[in-house]
Design an enzyme around this catalytic site. Structure first.
Site, PDB file in Angstrom:
ATOM      1  CB  CYS A 134      -1.913  -0.293   8.527  1.00  0.00           C
ATOM      2  SG  CYS A 134      -0.608   0.943   8.720  1.00  0.00           S
ATOM      3  CG  ASN A 147      -0.362  -0.242   2.507  1.00  0.00           C
ATOM      4  OD1 ASN A 147       0.779  -0.686   2.614  1.00  0.00           O
ATOM      5  ND2 ASN A 147      -1.096   0.051   3.564  1.00  0.00           N
ATOM      6  CD  GLU A 161       5.210  -0.431  13.173  1.00  0.00           C
ATOM      7  OE1 GLU A 161       3.997  -0.261  13.402  1.00  0.00           O
ATOM      8  OE2 GLU A 161       6.101   0.039  13.906  1.00  0.00           O
TER       9      GLU A 161
END
Length: 468
Positions: free
Chosen positions: A276, A147, A242
């Site tokens: 996210c 992304n 993450e």
């Protein structure tokens, strides 16, 4: 691929397709175990070359890469749009942030400090002089998502190099091109083997990096399931994870409604919702929910969907059609369970129309799980207490945002919401590249953000001198 300064073609190829029209943008090799072994071996050998460089020299070389990235900004932004499908104006923002991240890393390379330790504070410590040094870990394995492929990769490899580590990076197979081009810029400046790229499947390439005894750290951005697998298999490596987010944006009864609507617009639809730390749940006080929903629908309906290379496009496609179908199914299930469609809720191939849903409840899969799409689900609450409880009603804890004109309520929410970052009067997608970034609970472990990432890329050594 880039291994020890050489471009490696490989026999098996993967077609990288443009999510907008399905055209093949380019092909990349599918790496196998022997390629990963060569890349790791190259990184191990290069440790000596970078260790012999002064912090001053490492910093200057990172500045050289920074200048090269500035020179190639437009070319790489276009490539990023072609392989990810994000609007070109968003790709240019990602390039600007990537450039800044490199500059911050170049600066931080000269700020890696130890400290003196007063051993005479302990029994028998009198007469000693002791201090700590921060030393590099060695080889860093970086595994990155599609992304924000360039910026998130630079957040791993630039601090790693600033701390005098070498890197093997596995880019996402859906969007590897921009990272692999960028790695070539790094390789032009640093000794061969300081950076290596291996493109391939996570089950083979990623697993080999995670389990290799010659890799000293894994820095991963991606799903919770993969992150948990890495944590279980990494052994004694240092790990930064993450992972996903289910980020709430809380709108209290005293909020500036127009500003809160703007926060949702910036947070729920960015990169077609594939973020996210995007706004995944809009928790609104019932007393203003009708006004808020009306204004949000009005603004959402103005968004332009289309060709991401068009500078006027606001929302592009999702990364592939299967991703859009997953969003479609999540919305359909929410509607069956009682959610009300205020706008959107339509799929066309890889595109999913920005969607506002009202009367969403906390037990719907749409908000229990992380939905990676341009969705703004409104959950109505009746008090600050209920808003905080709802915000914490998740296994995730990445970022959060709270809109309120009350100092007391803002500070209370900031203290009580369980997230790595809580912004008051700002959406949770806001990020500067120097801030500490990393979540609580299933959103991961460790911190990124240059100063904090450099700390994660080092280990402390104590040196003590007996002066008696």
């Amino acid at each position: 691929m880039l291994i020890n300064g050489n471009k490696i073609a490989g026999d098996d190829l993967f077609e990288v397709k443009n999510p907008y029209n399905g055209d093949v943008v380019d092909t990349v090799p599918i790496a196998h175990l022997q390629d990963v072994d060569l890349a790791i071996e190259s990184a191990v050998k290069a440790k000596k070359a970078i260790a012999e460089m002064s912090a001053f020299k490492v910093s200057n070389k990172l500045y050289e890469v920074y200048e090269k990235l500035k020179e190639n900004k437009k070319e790489l932004a276009k490539l990023l749009t072609l392989e990810v499908g994000k609007p070109i104006k968003e790709s240019l923002v990602e390039l600007d942030r990537s450039i800044e991240t490199l500059k911050l890393s170049a600066e931080e390379a000269k700020r890696i400090y130890g400290e003196t330790v007063p051993l005479d504070a302990g029994i028998n410590g009198k007469g000693f002089f002791a201090f700590t040094q921060k030393v590099p870990l060695g080889v860093v394995g970086a595994i990155t998502p599609f992304n924000y492929p360039l910026n998130l990769s630079i957040h791993k490899l630039a601090p790693a190099i600033a701390a005098k580590n070498t890197v093997v990076i596995k880019p996402p197979l859906d969007a590897p091109l921009t990272i692999m081009k960028f790695a070539e810029l790094v390789d032009e400046v640093f000794p061969a083997g300081v950076i290596n790229t291996v493109s391939g499947y996570g089950t083979e390439v990623g697993d080999a990096l995670v389990t290799s005894p010659d890799v000293d750290k894994i820095s991963f951005t991606g799903s919770v399931a993969t992150g948990l697998s890495i944590a279980n298999r990494a052994g004694m490596k240092k790990v930064t994870l993450e992972l996903g987010g289910n980020d709430p944006l809380v709108v209290l009864d005293d909020a500036n409604v127009d500003e809160a609507v703007l926060g949702v617009m910036r947070g729920a639809y960015l990169n077609a919702g594939q973020v996210c730390m995007g706004v995944k749940r809009v928790i609104v006080d019932n007393s203003i929910a009708d006004e808020f929903a009306e204004k949000l629908v009005k603004q959402t309906s103005k968004l332009k969907i289309g060709n991401p290379l068009d500078e006027s496009t606001d929302v592009g496609p999702l990364i592939h059609e299967s991703a859009a179908i997953m969003v479609e199914e999540a919305v359909s299930n929410a509607i069956k369970d009682g959610a009300e469609v205020l706008c959107g809720a339509q799929r066309d191939g890889t595109f999913y129309k920005p969607t506002v849903l009202d009367n969403v409840t906390s037990d719907m899969d749409l908000v229990v799980n992380e939905t990676f799409g341009p969705i703004a689900p409104i959950i109505r609450v009746n008090s600050v207490d209920e808003a905080i409880k709802e915000a914490n009603n998740t296994d995730y804890g990445l970022n959060a945002g709270v809109y309120t004109e009350s100092f007391r309520n803002g500070l209370r929410c900031a203290n009580e919401i369980e997230a790595g970052t809580v912004f008051v009067n700002k959406q949770p997608t806001f990020r500067t590249d120097n801030m500490p970034f990393g979540g609580f609970k299933n959103s991961g472990t460790g911190k990124e953000g240059i100063k904090y990432a450099v700390e994660e890329m080092t280990k402390s050594k104590l040196i003590g001198l007996n002066l008696r």
